[in-house]
Motif scaffolding. Structure first.
Motif, mmCIF file in Angstrom:
data_model
loop_
_atom_site.group_PDB
_atom_site.id
_atom_site.type_symbol
_atom_site.label_atom_id
_atom_site.label_comp_id
_atom_site.label_asym_id
_atom_site.label_seq_id
_atom_site.Cartn_x
_atom_site.Cartn_y
_atom_site.Cartn_z
ATOM 1 N N ASP A 1 0.819 -1.210 0.000
ATOM 2 C CA ASP A 1 0.000 0.000 0.000
ATOM 3 C C ASP A 1 0.854 1.262 0.000
ATOM 4 O O ASP A 1 0.531 2.241 -0.674
ATOM 5 C CB ASP A 1 -0.970 -0.001 1.191
ATOM 6 N N THR A 2 1.955 1.227 0.741
ATOM 7 C CA THR A 2 2.868 2.372 0.782
ATOM 8 C C THR A 2 3.443 2.656 -0.598
ATOM 9 O O THR A 2 3.478 3.810 -1.045
ATOM 10 C CB THR A 2 4.020 2.100 1.778
ATOM 11 N N VAL A 3 3.882 1.620 -1.290
ATOM 12 C CA VAL A 3 4.499 1.793 -2.603
ATOM 13 C C VAL A 3 3.465 2.241 -3.634
ATOM 14 O O VAL A 3 3.731 3.140 -4.435
ATOM 15 C CB VAL A 3 5.218 0.502 -3.049
ATOM 16 N N ILE A 4 2.289 1.649 -3.617
ATOM 17 C CA ILE A 4 1.243 2.056 -4.569
ATOM 18 C C ILE A 4 0.883 3.521 -4.353
ATOM 19 O O ILE A 4 0.754 4.288 -5.310
ATOM 20 C CB ILE A 4 0.014 1.133 -4.458
ATOM 21 N N GLU A 5 0.754 3.923 -3.099
ATOM 22 C CA GLU A 5 0.432 5.324 -2.803
ATOM 23 C C GLU A 5 1.554 6.251 -3.268
ATOM 24 O O GLU A 5 1.305 7.311 -3.835
ATOM 25 C CB GLU A 5 0.181 5.502 -1.310
ATOM 26 N N GLU A 6 2.802 5.844 -3.029
ATOM 27 C CA GLU A 6 3.938 6.675 -3.462
ATOM 28 C C GLU A 6 3.925 6.865 -4.975
ATOM 29 O O GLU A 6 4.105 7.975 -5.469
ATOM 30 C CB GLU A 6 5.259 6.037 -3.046
ATOM 31 N N PHE A 7 3.727 5.796 -5.708
ATOM 32 C CA PHE A 7 3.697 5.912 -7.164
ATOM 33 C C PHE A 7 2.538 6.794 -7.610
ATOM 34 O O PHE A 7 2.704 7.630 -8.494
ATOM 35 C CB PHE A 7 3.610 4.524 -7.810
ATOM 36 N N SER A 8 1.386 6.619 -7.010
ATOM 37 C CA SER A 8 0.217 7.406 -7.401
ATOM 38 C C SER A 8 0.395 8.886 -7.088
ATOM 39 O O SER A 8 0.014 9.737 -7.890
ATOM 40 C CB SER A 8 -1.035 6.890 -6.699
ATOM 41 N N ARG A 9 0.984 9.192 -5.953
ATOM 42 C CA ARG A 9 1.127 10.595 -5.549
ATOM 43 C C ARG A 9 2.318 11.302 -6.184
ATOM 44 O O ARG A 9 2.247 12.501 -6.447
ATOM 45 C CB ARG A 9 1.268 10.690 -4.043
ATOM 46 N N HIS A 10 3.404 10.571 -6.390
ATOM 47 C CA HIS A 10 4.635 11.248 -6.785
ATOM 48 C C HIS A 10 5.209 10.825 -8.127
ATOM 49 O O HIS A 10 5.718 11.658 -8.863
ATOM 50 C CB HIS A 10 5.710 11.053 -5.702
ATOM 51 N N ARG A 11 5.168 9.567 -8.427
ATOM 52 C CA ARG A 11 5.889 9.106 -9.614
ATOM 53 C C ARG A 11 5.103 9.266 -10.906
ATOM 54 O O ARG A 11 5.681 9.553 -11.936
ATOM 55 C CB ARG A 11 6.307 7.652 -9.445
ATOM 56 N N PHE A 12 3.809 9.047 -10.866
ATOM 57 C CA PHE A 12 3.040 9.136 -12.110
ATOM 58 C C PHE A 12 2.912 10.563 -12.617
ATOM 59 O O PHE A 12 2.628 10.788 -13.762
ATOM 60 C CB PHE A 12 1.661 8.492 -11.957
ATOM 61 N N ASP A 13 3.141 11.525 -11.761
ATOM 62 C CA ASP A 13 3.126 12.924 -12.186
ATOM 63 C C ASP A 13 4.524 13.440 -12.474
ATOM 64 O O ASP A 13 4.692 14.573 -12.878
ATOM 65 C CB ASP A 13 2.491 13.801 -11.097
ATOM 66 N N GLY A 14 5.517 12.586 -12.256
ATOM 67 C CA GLY A 14 6.905 13.011 -12.392
ATOM 68 C C GLY A 14 7.493 12.706 -13.748
ATOM 69 O O GLY A 14 6.799 12.529 -14.735
ATOM 70 N N ASP A 15 8.802 12.640 -13.747
ATOM 71 C CA ASP A 15 9.501 12.360 -14.991
ATOM 72 C C ASP A 15 10.610 11.350 -14.746
ATOM 73 O O ASP A 15 10.991 11.088 -13.622
ATOM 74 C CB ASP A 15 10.080 13.629 -15.619
ATOM 75 N N ILE A 16 11.075 10.766 -15.850
ATOM 76 C CA ILE A 16 12.224 9.875 -15.844
ATOM 77 C C ILE A 16 13.190 10.439 -16.863
ATOM 78 O O ILE A 16 12.812 10.713 -18.001
ATOM 79 C CB ILE A 16 11.834 8.423 -16.217
ATOM 80 N N GLU A 17 14.420 10.624 -16.444
ATOM 81 C CA GLU A 17 15.457 11.150 -17.332
ATOM 82 C C GLU A 17 15.040 12.473 -17.971
ATOM 83 O O GLU A 17 15.302 12.738 -19.132
ATOM 84 C CB GLU A 17 15.800 10.123 -18.425
ATOM 85 N N GLY A 18 14.324 13.303 -17.217
ATOM 86 C CA GLY A 18 13.927 14.604 -17.729
ATOM 87 C C GLY A 18 12.718 14.594 -18.640
ATOM 88 O O GLY A 18 12.296 15.639 -19.120
ATOM 89 N N GLN A 19 12.151 13.438 -18.895
ATOM 90 C CA GLN A 19 10.967 13.338 -19.754
ATOM 91 C C GLN A 19 9.754 13.069 -18.881
ATOM 92 O O GLN A 19 9.810 12.254 -17.969
ATOM 93 C CB GLN A 19 11.111 12.192 -20.757
ATOM 94 N N MET A 20 8.670 13.762 -19.180
ATOM 95 C CA MET A 20 7.441 13.520 -18.426
ATOM 96 C C MET A 20 7.009 12.078 -18.657
ATOM 97 O O MET A 20 7.046 11.576 -19.773
ATOM 98 C CB MET A 20 6.325 14.468 -18.873
ATOM 99 N N LEU A 21 6.625 11.436 -17.579
ATOM 100 C CA LEU A 21 6.140 10.070 -17.664
ATOM 101 C C LEU A 21 4.776 10.086 -18.329
ATOM 102 O O LEU A 21 3.920 10.894 -17.976
ATOM 103 C CB LEU A 21 6.038 9.463 -16.260
ATOM 104 N N ALA A 22 4.605 9.245 -19.307
ATOM 105 C CA ALA A 22 3.312 9.162 -19.991
ATOM 106 C C ALA A 22 2.244 8.728 -18.996
ATOM 107 O O ALA A 22 2.537 8.144 -17.953
ATOM 108 C CB ALA A 22 3.402 8.156 -21.140
ATOM 109 N N GLU A 23 1.026 9.024 -19.325
ATOM 110 C CA GLU A 23 -0.096 8.653 -18.471
ATOM 111 C C GLU A 23 -0.067 7.156 -18.194
ATOM 112 O O GLU A 23 0.187 6.347 -19.082
ATOM 113 C CB GLU A 23 -1.394 9.010 -19.195
ATOM 114 N N ALA A 24 -0.311 6.800 -16.933
ATOM 115 C CA ALA A 24 -0.301 5.389 -16.533
ATOM 116 C C ALA A 24 -1.720 4.936 -16.231
ATOM 117 O O ALA A 24 -2.548 5.706 -15.761
ATOM 118 C CB ALA A 24 0.563 5.196 -15.298
#
Length: 170
Positions: A52-75
């Motif tokens: 639950d902690t990891v799913i929440e982290e991804f939902s709150r922070h990673r899906f709106d973030g970027d990887i290598e300076g590129q916006m992460l596509a919609e998940a």
């Protein structure tokens, strides 16, 4: 964790086969969800964090973030959460399906943590998502393997998941 070649190259490589009912945008969102599920499972294993902690982290922070300076596509966040929770909840059955396809002298624990996460995610989808064509599941995880590893590991993922598919789907 080994960083993938690049987000753009992964998404370009992971375009699902035609013939499914998903739009191009939905397919890409599911691809991002699969990549994130592998990363989440890896993170959980190494950091000992709960699902639950990891799913929440991804939902709150990673899906709106970027990887290598590129916006992460919609998940497809629901797909992501389903895969991660499913692998964790059914890890014994998933690991047993994978073990059945390893050489007799190999143990799943000897595999690289990223490779384990790839195999577990792919095996779970093959076992629990019969509405998704097995070719799509296998192709997606093989391409993800290529983003993290050399061809030998990608071929290993292909063979293992193909075996799991034969064992679990008629």
């Amino acid at each position: 964790m080994t960083e993938p070649n690049s987000l753009k190259s992964i998404l370009d490589l992971l375009d699902e086969k035609s013939g499914d009912t998903l739009t191009s945008r939905q397919r890409r969102a599911r691809t991002v969800a699969r990549l994130a599920a592998v990363q989440a499972l890896y993170q959980m294993e190494l950091a000992g964090e709960g699902v639950d902690t990891v799913i929440e982290e991804f939902s709150r922070h990673r899906f709106d973030g970027d990887i290598e300076g590129q916006m992460l596509a919609e998940a497809d966040e629901a797909w992501f959460a389903d895969v991660v929770r499913g692998v964790v909840t059914e890890q014994k059955a998933v690991d047993a399906a994978i073990r059945a396809r390893l050489a007799s002298n190999w143990k799943i624990e000897r595999l690289d943590a990223t490779l384990r996460a790839l195999l577990r995610s792919g095996a779970w989808e093959l076992m629990r998502k019969p509405e998704v064509a097995l070719e799509i599941v296998i192709d997606e995880y093989v391409e993800l393997a290529k983003a993290f590893f050399d061809d030998a590991e990608a071929k290993f993922v292909n063979a293992a998941l193909d075996g799991v598919a034969r064992d679990t789907r008629s």
